[in-house]
Each structure stands twice: as structure tokens, then as C-alpha cells.
Design a protein around this motif. Structure first.
Motif, PDB file in Angstrom:
ATOM      1  N   ARG A 128       0.848  -1.176  -0.129  1.00 39.67           N
ATOM      2  CA  ARG A 128       0.054   0.108  -0.068  1.00 39.67           C
ATOM      3  C   ARG A 128       1.007   1.247  -0.018  1.00 39.67           C
ATOM      4  NH1 ARG A 128      -3.646   1.598  -1.367  1.00 39.67           N
ATOM      5  NH2 ARG A 128      -4.574   2.985   0.229  1.00 39.67           N
ATOM      6  N   LEU A 129       1.929   1.078   0.786  1.00 36.77           N
ATOM      7  CA  LEU A 129       2.840   2.375   0.903  1.00 36.77           C
ATOM      8  C   LEU A 129       3.402   2.798  -0.611  1.00 36.77           C
ATOM      9  CD1 LEU A 129       4.163   4.337   2.683  1.00 36.77           C
ATOM     10  CD2 LEU A 129       6.066   2.867   3.027  1.00 36.77           C
ATOM     11  N   ARG A 130       3.700   1.636  -1.482  1.00 33.46           N
ATOM     12  CA  ARG A 130       4.322   1.741  -2.788  1.00 33.46           C
ATOM     13  C   ARG A 130       2.943   2.504  -3.646  1.00 33.46           C
ATOM     14  NH1 ARG A 130       6.746  -2.961  -1.554  1.00 33.46           N
ATOM     15  NH2 ARG A 130       5.211  -4.134  -2.564  1.00 33.46           N
ATOM     16  N   GLY A 163       2.728   6.218  -5.694  1.00 32.50           N
ATOM     17  CA  GLY A 163       2.444   6.346  -7.134  1.00 32.50           C
ATOM     18  C   GLY A 163       3.555   6.594  -7.725  1.00 32.50           C
ATOM     19  N   ASN A 164       3.722   7.611  -8.758  1.00 34.11           N
ATOM     20  CA  ASN A 164       4.816   8.058  -9.455  1.00 34.11           C
ATOM     21  C   ASN A 164       5.894   9.044  -8.895  1.00 34.11           C
ATOM     22  OD1 ASN A 164       3.789   6.461 -11.606  1.00 34.11           O
ATOM     23  ND2 ASN A 164       2.583   8.091 -12.476  1.00 34.11           N
ATOM     24  N   LYS A 165       5.592   9.285  -7.809  1.00 35.06           N
ATOM     25  CA  LYS A 165       6.912  10.301  -6.919  1.00 35.06           C
ATOM     26  C   LYS A 165       7.729   9.282  -6.727  1.00 35.06           C
ATOM     27  CE  LYS A 165       3.171  12.812  -4.404  1.00 35.06           C
ATOM     28  NZ  LYS A 165       2.511  12.736  -3.180  1.00 35.06           N
ATOM     29  N   SER A 166       9.092  10.148  -6.755  1.00 39.94           N
ATOM     30  CA  SER A 166      10.289   9.416  -6.328  1.00 39.94           C
ATOM     31  C   SER A 166      10.197   8.885  -5.014  1.00 39.94           C
ATOM     32  CB  SER A 166      11.631  10.142  -6.662  1.00 39.94           C
ATOM     33  OG  SER A 166      11.404  11.291  -5.988  1.00 39.94           O
ATOM     34  N   GLN A 167      11.142   8.127  -4.543  1.00 41.04           N
ATOM     35  CA  GLN A 167      11.126   7.867  -2.994  1.00 41.04           C
ATOM     36  C   GLN A 167      11.716   9.075  -2.196  1.00 41.04           C
ATOM     37  OE1 GLN A 167      13.718   4.240  -2.565  1.00 41.04           O
ATOM     38  NE2 GLN A 167      11.929   3.042  -2.550  1.00 41.04           N
ATOM     39  N   ALA A 168      12.929   9.662  -3.008  1.00 35.29           N
ATOM     40  CA  ALA A 168      13.346  11.120  -2.381  1.00 35.29           C
ATOM     41  C   ALA A 168      12.162  12.005  -2.023  1.00 35.29           C
ATOM     42  CB  ALA A 168      14.463  11.622  -2.966  1.00 35.29           C
TER      43      ALA A 168
END
Length: 69
Positions: A19-21, A25-30
Motif C-alpha cells: 500500500r505504501l508503494r 504512486g509516481n513520486k520518487s522515493q526521495a
């Protein structure tokens, strides 16, 4: 000697990671980790089932993402 962390097997934590992933969505992890106020290494570990967040951190993430736990 393999120093990699073992994957967490708890199904609820696996679902948390999935769910976290999804929420990221398309945002970078940073970018996402900055929005959440957590280290990118922690976010990566949560998403890859290498580390589980404390209850307080999980609640904080859920509130910031406007989702339930």
C-alpha cells in the motif's frame, strides 16, 4: 556472510509495504520520503519489507497520506 536483512513475513506488514508503494504512486522515493518527514533509507526499507515502522511512524504516514491503517 550475507548481511542483508531478512524479509518480514508478517502478512499485515507485507500489505503495508504494498500500500505504501501504491500511495507513493509516481513520486520518487526521495520526494515522498521528504513529504513524509522520514529518511529515504527508511522508506525504502518499509517498501521492501526489510524493516517495519513503529506504530507511531505508521500512524503518522497514514495521516499524512490520508489513508487508514
Amino acid at each position: 556472510m550475507d548481511k542483508s536483512r531478512p524479509k518480514i513475513k508478517n502478512p499485515k506488514l507485507v500489505k503495508f509495504a504494498e500500500r505504501l508503494r501504491e500511495v507513493r504512486g509516481n513520486k520518487s522515493q526521495a520526494d515522498f520520503s521528504e513529504e513524509l518527514g522520514i529518511a529515504i533509507t527508511s522508506l525504502s526499507a518499509y517498501e521492501n519489507n526489510a524493516k517495519n515502522p513503529s506504530l507511531a511512524v505508521a500512524i503518522d504516514i497514514a495521516q499524512k497520506c490520508e489513508v487508514s491503517l
